[in-house]
Design a protein around this motif. Structure first.
Motif, PDB file in Angstrom:
ATOM      1  N   ILE A  69       4.300  12.441 -35.183  1.00  0.00           N
ATOM      2  CA  ILE A  69       4.962  11.787 -34.061  1.00  0.00           C
ATOM      3  C   ILE A  69       5.315  12.782 -32.954  1.00  0.00           C
ATOM      4  N   LEU A  70       5.645  14.028 -33.343  1.00  0.00           N
ATOM      5  CA  LEU A  70       5.949  15.045 -32.337  1.00  0.00           C
ATOM      6  C   LEU A  70       4.705  15.405 -31.535  1.00  0.00           C
ATOM      7  N   SER A  71       3.568  15.481 -32.225  1.00  0.00           N
ATOM      8  CA  SER A  71       2.302  15.747 -31.534  1.00  0.00           C
ATOM      9  C   SER A  71       2.010  14.639 -30.525  1.00  0.00           C
ATOM     10  N   GLU A  72       2.261  13.403 -30.918  1.00  0.00           N
ATOM     11  CA  GLU A  72       1.999  12.271 -30.029  1.00  0.00           C
ATOM     12  C   GLU A  72       2.871  12.339 -28.782  1.00  0.00           C
ATOM     13  N   VAL A  73       4.131  12.675 -28.952  1.00  0.00           N
ATOM     14  CA  VAL A  73       5.043  12.746 -27.807  1.00  0.00           C
ATOM     15  C   VAL A  73       4.583  13.817 -26.821  1.00  0.00           C
ATOM     16  N   ILE A  74       4.239  15.007 -27.340  1.00  0.00           N
ATOM     17  CA  ILE A  74       3.806  16.096 -26.462  1.00  0.00           C
ATOM     18  C   ILE A  74       2.514  15.727 -25.738  1.00  0.00           C
ATOM     19  N   LEU A  75       1.560  15.175 -26.474  1.00  0.00           N
ATOM     20  CA  LEU A  75       0.293  14.780 -25.862  1.00  0.00           C
ATOM     21  C   LEU A  75       0.498  13.680 -24.821  1.00  0.00           C
ATOM     22  N   ALA A  76       1.391  12.736 -25.111  1.00  0.00           N
ATOM     23  CA  ALA A  76       1.635  11.640 -24.182  1.00  0.00           C
ATOM     24  C   ALA A  76       2.229  12.153 -22.872  1.00  0.00           C
ATOM     25  N   VAL A  77       3.137  13.112 -22.957  1.00  0.00           N
ATOM     26  CA  VAL A  77       3.761  13.665 -21.752  1.00  0.00           C
ATOM     27  C   VAL A  77       2.736  14.432 -20.918  1.00  0.00           C
ATOM     28  N   VAL A  78       1.943  15.282 -21.594  1.00  0.00           N
ATOM     29  CA  VAL A  78       0.928  16.067 -20.875  1.00  0.00           C
ATOM     30  C   VAL A  78      -0.117  15.147 -20.252  1.00  0.00           C
ATOM     31  N   ALA A  79      -0.604  14.190 -21.038  1.00  0.00           N
ATOM     32  CA  ALA A  79      -1.611  13.267 -20.521  1.00  0.00           C
ATOM     33  C   ALA A  79      -1.037  12.389 -19.412  1.00  0.00           C
ATOM     34  N   GLY A  80       0.207  11.965 -19.574  1.00  0.00           N
ATOM     35  CA  GLY A  80       0.843  11.141 -18.550  1.00  0.00           C
ATOM     36  C   GLY A  80       0.963  11.866 -17.226  1.00  0.00           C
ATOM     37  N   TYR A  81       1.302  13.145 -17.292  1.00  0.00           N
ATOM     38  CA  TYR A  81       1.405  13.933 -16.058  1.00  0.00           C
ATOM     39  C   TYR A  81       0.035  14.081 -15.400  1.00  0.00           C
TER      40      TYR A  81
ATOM     41  N   ASN B  65       0.810  -1.213   0.000  1.00  0.00           N
ATOM     42  CA  ASN B  65       0.000   0.000   0.000  1.00  0.00           C
ATOM     43  C   ASN B  65       0.846   1.267   0.000  1.00  0.00           C
ATOM     44  N   ALA B  66       2.152   1.108  -0.078  1.00  0.00           N
ATOM     45  CA  ALA B  66       3.034   2.274  -0.085  1.00  0.00           C
ATOM     46  C   ALA B  66       2.831   3.068  -1.373  1.00  0.00           C
ATOM     47  N   PRO B  67       2.922   4.400  -1.295  1.00  0.00           N
ATOM     48  CA  PRO B  67       2.722   5.222  -2.500  1.00  0.00           C
ATOM     49  C   PRO B  67       3.792   4.956  -3.547  1.00  0.00           C
ATOM     50  N   GLN B  68       3.370   4.970  -4.793  1.00  0.00           N
ATOM     51  CA  GLN B  68       4.291   4.738  -5.897  1.00  0.00           C
ATOM     52  C   GLN B  68       5.085   6.006  -6.201  1.00  0.00           C
ATOM     53  N   ASN B  69       6.244   5.813  -6.807  1.00  0.00           N
ATOM     54  CA  ASN B  69       7.039   6.943  -7.272  1.00  0.00           C
ATOM     55  C   ASN B  69       6.263   7.677  -8.374  1.00  0.00           C
ATOM     56  N   LYS B  70       6.060   8.963  -8.199  1.00  0.00           N
ATOM     57  CA  LYS B  70       5.222   9.720  -9.136  1.00  0.00           C
ATOM     58  C   LYS B  70       5.808   9.760 -10.541  1.00  0.00           C
ATOM     59  N   TRP B  71       7.124   9.817 -10.638  1.00  0.00           N
ATOM     60  CA  TRP B  71       7.734   9.897 -11.960  1.00  0.00           C
ATOM     61  C   TRP B  71       7.620   8.572 -12.690  1.00  0.00           C
ATOM     62  N   LEU B  72       7.642   7.456 -11.944  1.00  0.00           N
ATOM     63  CA  LEU B  72       7.429   6.160 -12.582  1.00  0.00           C
ATOM     64  C   LEU B  72       5.991   6.031 -13.065  1.00  0.00           C
ATOM     65  N   LEU B  73       5.046   6.534 -12.260  1.00  0.00           N
ATOM     66  CA  LEU B  73       3.655   6.524 -12.683  1.00  0.00           C
ATOM     67  C   LEU B  73       3.451   7.390 -13.923  1.00  0.00           C
ATOM     68  N   MET B  74       4.102   8.547 -13.957  1.00  0.00           N
ATOM     69  CA  MET B  74       3.991   9.419 -15.124  1.00  0.00           C
ATOM     70  C   MET B  74       4.574   8.755 -16.358  1.00  0.00           C
ATOM     71  N   MET B  75       5.734   8.115 -16.203  1.00  0.00           N
ATOM     72  CA  MET B  75       6.345   7.416 -17.332  1.00  0.00           C
ATOM     73  C   MET B  75       5.429   6.325 -17.852  1.00  0.00           C
ATOM     74  N   ASP B  76       4.849   5.544 -16.935  1.00  0.00           N
ATOM     75  CA  ASP B  76       3.956   4.460 -17.344  1.00  0.00           C
ATOM     76  C   ASP B  76       2.727   4.996 -18.059  1.00  0.00           C
ATOM     77  N   SER B  77       2.130   6.062 -17.525  1.00  0.00           N
ATOM     78  CA  SER B  77       0.942   6.633 -18.149  1.00  0.00           C
ATOM     79  C   SER B  77       1.271   7.243 -19.509  1.00  0.00           C
ATOM     80  N   SER B  78       2.407   7.914 -19.618  1.00  0.00           N
ATOM     81  CA  SER B  78       2.806   8.512 -20.892  1.00  0.00           C
ATOM     82  C   SER B  78       3.038   7.440 -21.951  1.00  0.00           C
ATOM     83  N   LEU B  79       3.678   6.344 -21.564  1.00  0.00           N
ATOM     84  CA  LEU B  79       3.888   5.247 -22.507  1.00  0.00           C
ATOM     85  C   LEU B  79       2.565   4.627 -22.940  1.00  0.00           C
TER      86      LEU B  79
END
Length: 230
Positions: free
Chosen positions: A137-149, A94-108
């Protein structure tokens, strides 16, 4: 001869435990430590690690004694305690996950979905129906980062339990803001010029999506990322 014998004995003494069992411990707890030391001596742990484990336990046992709790009640059987010492502390599920790992996973995840979606779209429909830049592809990368965050922030917010969890109206407001920001980002990335943001062939999108999926699954196992969207 005596000097050689003393030299050999001094080398042996270096591996013996240096701390003694406090007399403040009850007879039952002292007996528990006695059998625990014997059991640890049969493991592959170094003498230093064995003694460090004992030293960590003594203050806890003294504190538990004041509450009428024995070492067996505190740690379980000697065999169970030896196993716990060898394996080390278990991670809290139940420990909180690392936020940056969660962001990376969501962005991917978002990046994978976009690539597979556009790849299938280009396979079964005319490319002219999709504007240049919309599937770039550039649009996808930007959208993935914003959505992942944004997804990471929502996951972290919903993961809070008890009195610290924000009220439901704040969660709804956050979801609305996230939707507005994501829509605005999508509108802006469509304006990126074609040469920098040109559409790719359908097969390339599908391959990128498949590779992204494999990378995401590997990273989830590698870093033990949990509580993700899927």
């Amino acid at each position: 001869m005596s000097e050689d014998k003393q030299g050999r004995n001094s080398g042996v003494q270096q591996h013996k435990p240096t701390s003694r069992v406090p007399e403040e411990l009850t007879k039952r707890n002292q007996d528990y430590l006695f059998h625990l030391k014997k059991a640890l001596a049969e493991t592959k742990l170094t003498p230093e690690k064995q003694q460090a484990a004992i030293d960590d336990m003594v203050p806890q046992m003294l504190a538990a004694q004041k509450k009428g709790q024995t070492a067996r009640q505190l740690y379980g059987t000697v065999a169970e305690r030896v196993t716990a010492i060898i394996e080390g502390p278990k991670a809290d599920p139940n420990a909180p996950q690392n936020k940056w790992l969660l962001m990376m996973d969501s962005s991917l995840m978002v990046f994978m979905v976009f690539n597979l979606m556009y790849g299938l779209m280009f396979l079964f429909s005319s490319r002219s129906k999709v504007q240049t830049g919309q599937a770039g592809i550039l649009s996808e990368v930007i959208l993935a980062v914003v959505a992942g965050y944004g997804i990471m922030m929502m996951q972290s917010t919903f993961a809070v339990r008890g009195s610290k969890r924000p009220p439901i109206w704040r969660l709804i407001m956050y979801g609305v803001i996230f939707f507005i920001v994501l829509t605005g980002t999508y509108t802006l990335v469509m304006l990126i010029p074609g040469p920098l943001n040109a559409n790719l062939p359908a097969t390339v999108y599908i391959v990128i999506g498949a590779v992204t999926l494999a990378a995401r699954l590997y990273l989830k196992r590698r870093f033990n990322i949990k509580n993700t969207v899927f």
